[in-house]
Design a protein around this motif. Structure first.
Motif, PDB file in Angstrom:
ATOM      1  N   ARG A  81       0.162  -1.468   0.263  1.00  0.00           N
ATOM      2  CA  ARG A  81      -0.064   0.187  -0.321  1.00  0.00           C
ATOM      3  C   ARG A  81       0.996   0.958   0.467  1.00  0.00           C
ATOM      4  O   ARG A  81       0.915   2.691  -0.743  1.00  0.00           O
ATOM      5  CB  ARG A  81      -0.682  -0.003   1.525  1.00  0.00           C
ATOM      6  N   ASP A  82       1.793   1.317   0.289  1.00  0.00           N
ATOM      7  CA  ASP A  82       2.916   1.948   1.229  1.00  0.00           C
ATOM      8  C   ASP A  82       3.781   2.432  -0.887  1.00  0.00           C
ATOM      9  O   ASP A  82       3.768   3.861  -0.850  1.00  0.00           O
ATOM     10  CB  ASP A  82       3.778   1.861   1.955  1.00  0.00           C
TER      11      ASP A  82
ATOM     12  N   CYS B 251       2.104   1.390  -3.521  1.00  0.00           N
ATOM     13  CA  CYS B 251       0.878   1.931  -4.478  1.00  0.00           C
ATOM     14  C   CYS B 251       0.716   3.902  -4.347  1.00  0.00           C
ATOM     15  O   CYS B 251       0.702   4.615  -4.838  1.00  0.00           O
ATOM     16  CB  CYS B 251      -0.480   1.325  -3.965  1.00  0.00           C
ATOM     17  N   GLU B 252       0.652   4.228  -2.556  1.00  0.00           N
ATOM     18  CA  GLU B 252       0.912   5.586  -2.610  1.00  0.00           C
ATOM     19  C   GLU B 252       1.840   6.122  -3.173  1.00  0.00           C
ATOM     20  O   GLU B 252       1.509   7.326  -3.562  1.00  0.00           O
ATOM     21  CB  GLU B 252       0.231   5.507  -1.298  1.00  0.00           C
ATOM     22  N   TRP B 253       2.902   6.020  -3.107  1.00  0.00           N
ATOM     23  CA  TRP B 253       4.183   6.742  -3.220  1.00  0.00           C
ATOM     24  C   TRP B 253       3.768   6.671  -4.806  1.00  0.00           C
ATOM     25  O   TRP B 253       4.408   7.975  -5.177  1.00  0.00           O
ATOM     26  CB  TRP B 253       5.477   5.494  -3.127  1.00  0.00           C
TER      27      TRP B 253
ATOM     28  N   LYS C 226       1.111   6.731  -6.376  1.00  0.00           N
ATOM     29  CA  LYS C 226      -0.042   7.682  -7.124  1.00  0.00           C
ATOM     30  C   LYS C 226      -0.561   6.294  -8.174  1.00  0.00           C
ATOM     31  O   LYS C 226      -1.284   6.979  -8.845  1.00  0.00           O
ATOM     32  CB  LYS C 226       0.287   8.921  -7.946  1.00  0.00           C
ATOM     33  N   GLY C 227      -0.692   5.372  -7.591  1.00  0.00           N
ATOM     34  CA  GLY C 227      -1.418   4.826  -8.557  1.00  0.00           C
ATOM     35  C   GLY C 227      -0.818   3.333  -9.573  1.00  0.00           C
ATOM     36  O   GLY C 227      -1.112   3.063 -10.176  1.00  0.00           O
TER      37      GLY C 227
ATOM     38  N   SER D  59       8.757   5.137   4.844  1.00  0.00           N
ATOM     39  CA  SER D  59       7.163   3.950   4.274  1.00  0.00           C
ATOM     40  C   SER D  59       7.268   3.351   6.246  1.00  0.00           C
ATOM     41  O   SER D  59       8.206   3.280   6.594  1.00  0.00           O
ATOM     42  CB  SER D  59       8.069   2.557   4.112  1.00  0.00           C
TER      43      SER D  59
END
Length: 202
Positions: free
Chosen positions: A54-55, A57-59, A61-62, A142
């Motif tokens: 998830r970290d 993915c967020e970093w 921006k998908g 992270s």
């Protein structure tokens, strides 16, 4: 209460001192001394796989999905080199986790430091593959990785200090034997039927 397992690359402790009494003697400094059978030296901490993914993915921006990050990371874990058994020594108890945990600071052979550096380099390569930019910044920020400093201090967490914030303690020199490195909780990850693989021939 069930907790989500954290993923680490670690070396299990095989023995401390010349017998059980040497380890039990640490009870003079440490309360709630952990069982010796479960002690280990963490070589690389990834944290909870879903949180790590998830970290990423967020970093990104998908650009890298949670599923892609998790799947690639599991494959990457299976491809990591294995560190052979080694021995170290400890002469100091140090505070960890903001002073809530006591750990044996361990003097390890140079090849262990070199192996840990290789793991960090491999982590950089994984993150590059997953389209993470500013990799060093990501590693230090992270939440899953949980790094507070780029400096690695070899240690074995053994319990809680008798007094919170009590600092470091010099102790009588203890030899420590470690087993071959392994992936903690690997059997709980996708593809668990493979488990911890056998070491590849160098």
């Amino acid at each position: 209460m069930n907790t989500v397992p954290r993923i680490t690359v670690e070396a299990p402790v095989l023995s401390i001192g010349s017998g059980p009494s040497d380890y039990e003697g640490l009870g003079r400094y440490v309360r709630a001394l952990r069982r010796q059978q479960g002690l280990h030296l963490t070589l690389l901490h990834l944290g909870v796989l879903e949180d790590f993914a998830r970290d990423i993915c967020e970093w990104t921006k998908g650009m890298t999905s949670v599923a892609a990050a998790a799947g690639t990371t599991v494959t990457w874990l299976d491809g990591l080199p294995v560190l052979d058994d080694f021995s170290g020594t400890s002469e100091r108890l140090i505070p960890l986790g903001g002073g809530r945990v006591s750990g044996l600071e361990v003097d390890v052979p140079e090849q262990v430091h070199e192996y840990q550096v290789r793991l960090v380099q491999a982590l950089h390569e994984l993150l590059d593959k997953l389209l993470v930019d500013n990799v060093d910044d990501f590693i230090l920020s992270s939440r899953a990785l949980g790094y507070r400093s780029p400096h690695w201090t070899p240690h074995v967490a053994v319990g809680s200090p008798k007094t919170y914030g009590s600092g470091s303690w010099d102790i009588e020199r203890l030899p420590i034997r470690f087993g071959q490195s392994r992936i903690r909780n690997r059997q709980l990850l996708p593809g668990s039927e493979r488990g911890n693989r056998k070491p590849k021939a160098e």
